[in-house]
Structures are given as C-alpha cells and as structure tokens.
Motif scaffolding. Sequence first.
Motif, short mmCIF file in Angstrom:
data_model
loop_
_atom_site.label_atom_id
_atom_site.label_comp_id
_atom_site.label_asym_id
_atom_site.label_seq_id
_atom_site.Cartn_x
_atom_site.Cartn_y
_atom_site.Cartn_z
N UNK A 62 0.24 -1.30 -0.26
CA UNK A 62 -0.12 -0.37 -0.09
C UNK A 62 0.43 1.36 0.07
N UNK A 63 1.76 1.16 0.73
CA UNK A 63 2.94 2.25 0.57
C UNK A 63 3.03 2.76 -0.74
N UNK A 64 4.11 1.38 -1.01
CA UNK A 64 4.86 1.85 -2.43
C UNK A 64 3.51 1.89 -3.39
N UNK A 65 2.24 1.87 -3.19
CA UNK A 65 1.30 2.20 -3.91
C UNK A 65 0.96 3.78 -3.77
N UNK A 66 1.05 4.22 -2.79
CA UNK A 66 1.03 5.20 -2.34
C UNK A 66 1.57 7.01 -3.42
N UNK A 67 3.46 6.16 -3.58
CA UNK A 67 4.32 6.81 -3.48
C UNK A 67 4.49 6.91 -5.24
N UNK A 68 3.11 6.37 -5.91
CA UNK A 68 3.02 6.27 -6.78
C UNK A 68 1.80 6.77 -8.43
N UNK A 69 1.08 6.44 -7.48
CA UNK A 69 -0.89 7.04 -7.51
C UNK A 69 -1.16 8.36 -6.38
N UNK A 70 -1.45 8.55 -6.85
CA UNK A 70 -2.72 9.45 -5.90
C UNK A 70 -2.99 9.15 -5.21
N UNK A 71 -3.31 8.12 -4.50
CA UNK A 71 -4.39 6.95 -4.03
C UNK A 71 -5.46 7.63 -3.26
N UNK A 72 -6.64 8.06 -2.39
CA UNK A 72 -7.37 8.25 -2.15
C UNK A 72 -7.43 7.02 -1.03
N UNK A 73 -8.29 5.93 -1.33
CA UNK A 73 -8.13 4.24 -0.47
C UNK A 73 -8.35 3.69 -0.36
N UNK A 74 -7.61 2.60 -0.31
CA UNK A 74 -7.06 0.99 -0.74
C UNK A 74 -7.77 0.32 0.80
N UNK A 75 -8.56 -1.30 -0.32
CA UNK A 75 -9.14 -1.48 0.56
C UNK A 75 -8.26 -3.08 0.44
N UNK A 76 -7.41 -3.88 0.74
CA UNK A 76 -7.16 -5.44 0.22
C UNK A 76 -7.37 -6.30 1.56
N UNK A 77 -8.11 -7.44 0.54
CA UNK A 77 -8.94 -8.50 1.92
C UNK A 77 -7.71 -10.00 0.82
N UNK A 78 -7.99 -11.17 2.04
CA UNK A 78 -7.54 -12.00 1.01
C UNK A 78 -7.40 -13.63 2.62
N UNK A 79 -8.69 -14.02 1.50
CA UNK A 79 -9.15 -15.39 2.22
C UNK A 79 -8.40 -16.29 2.20
N UNK A 80 -8.71 -17.19 3.75
CA UNK A 80 -7.66 -18.09 3.86
C UNK A 80 -8.72 -19.38 3.95
N UNK A 81 -7.87 -20.82 3.91
CA UNK A 81 -8.97 -21.64 3.94
C UNK A 81 -9.36 -22.55 3.15
N UNK A 82 -10.40 -22.70 3.10
CA UNK A 82 -11.13 -24.60 2.10
C UNK A 82 -12.13 -23.45 0.83
N UNK A 83 -11.88 -23.08 0.26
CA UNK A 83 -12.59 -22.44 -1.04
C UNK A 83 -13.29 -23.26 -2.16
N UNK A 84 -14.35 -23.30 -2.41
CA UNK A 84 -15.01 -23.67 -3.37
C UNK A 84 -15.18 -22.78 -5.11
N UNK A 85 -15.05 -23.76 -5.73
CA UNK A 85 -15.49 -23.04 -7.03
C UNK A 85 -16.03 -21.51 -7.19
N UNK A 86 -15.58 -20.86 -7.62
CA UNK A 86 -16.46 -19.77 -7.55
C UNK A 86 -15.77 -18.75 -6.80
N UNK A 87 -15.43 -19.06 -5.65
CA UNK A 87 -15.44 -18.04 -4.24
C UNK A 87 -14.99 -17.49 -4.67
N UNK A 88 -15.04 -16.25 -4.03
CA UNK A 88 -13.64 -15.14 -4.18
C UNK A 88 -12.86 -15.79 -3.30
N UNK A 89 -10.71 -15.31 -4.03
CA UNK A 89 -9.75 -15.41 -2.84
C UNK A 89 -9.07 -14.20 -1.81
N UNK A 90 -9.40 -13.43 -3.90
CA UNK A 90 -9.00 -12.15 -2.68
C UNK A 90 -9.96 -10.82 -3.74
N UNK A 91 -9.73 -9.08 -2.49
CA UNK A 91 -10.22 -8.35 -3.08
C UNK A 91 -9.07 -7.13 -3.01
#
Lengths: 143, 80
Positions: A62-91
């Motif tokens: 996030x820090x590196x991205x903010x140094x390169x672009x005029x970012x307002x807000x950032x959200x990063x979520x990564x899921x862990x554990x068992x995921x079935x087909x089609x489920x979201x692993x990262x956003x």
Amino acid sequence: MILLTQDAIDYHALTESVRSPNSGAVVLFLGTVREMTGGRRTVALDYEGYPEMAQAKLAELETAARERWPIDRVGIVHRLGHLELGEISVAVAVSCPHRQQAFEAGKFLIDELKVSVPIWKKENWDDGSTEWVHPSGELPPPV
Amino acid sequence: MLTVKLFAKARDLVGSPIIQIPWSDGDTVGRLKLALSERHPSLLPLVPRLLVAVNNDYAPDSLKVRTSDEVACFPPVSGG
C-alpha cells in the motif's frame, strides 16, 4: 484496510469503504477460484498464509502504491482456508481522482501481491489428488 | 537453537510447522539452508527455491541471524 480472513469476502462493503467525494474513480479486482488449469479440473483450493508477514507485506505494498499514484483509499482482503469453485479468494479496491490512476494502482497491488505476499494455494484436483502451487520464482524484488 | 517456522509444502515435507536448528548467533541464512538440507533431506527438492524470511522480511543468504529473530522458511508464494 488490510485484512486476512477465513470468512467470505464482502466485496460490496469493501468497495463502499474506499468510495469518497475526493475520488472520481473506484476500481475493484476480484480473484475467484477457477475450474480449469492447463486442462486439469479443480474442485476446490486451500489457502494458507503466514499472517504476520502477509500483513506487513501488504502494508508495504500500500505504501509503495501511494508513492506512485494519488490514491485516496485502499482495501485489500485475502481469504484463507478452504474455497469452493467460484468463491472469491482476494479482493483489491482502490480509489483515485481519475480512472487511469485507479486502474494502474489496482493492477500494481494485485500483481505485487501475487509475487511477494506469503500466501500459498493448494489445488484439490477432481481425481482426488492435491498439489501445492509453487511458481518457479526467485527472491521477490524489493518493492 | 534457532526456531524456524515452516509453511505450505515445506511444512508438509518435514511434517511439522516448527523446527529447531542448532545455531550460533551470527550464522547466516545460507548456513540455515545448508542445515535444513542436512537435517531434513525431505526438503532437498525444495531447497533451491526455498525462501527465508527474518523478522517478517525476505532475507538474502548473506544475512546474519540471531536466535532471537523470527525466522520462517517457505516455497515461492502463490496467493491471489
């Protein structure tokens, strides 16, 4: 916001969390569990992380991205554990004043996440076998 | 002794999430990789690509490590 979670990712809430009147552009990337890889059929993925280091590396990204672009807000979520087909692993959600900045920042964040954040996936193939996914790679470049 | 956390295939190959390696403060990450190969031959196929993290950051082979450091070994990452 940076989060590792065992729960389903609420990407609507994540997207709302980066919206603001300062930004004319919001980009959302979702990574989802794909069925076919190189002709083999996946039935599920298991994700494992090194949580303390993953949090630290995501914060660095996030820090590196903010140094390169005029970012307002950032959200990063990564899921862990068992995921079935089609489920979201990262956003990844990012807001910027203009769309090109938001697209570029979002691409940078997900591309770098896949290279440097200590999370691993294990394939559960449809023949019942399992296999850790370990790309052939060198030491990740410092961001 | 140096406490080393293992993740993903590295943990599966060794059969434990945490191992102890005899250690002298000042030994390097390169020395750790050698010690892992010797004490846990099951890791050998992975060693050329094994990554070592010290205190939550990737560490070069030349880095000196103390037993008070947090150390982890794992294969190339595959999140996303």
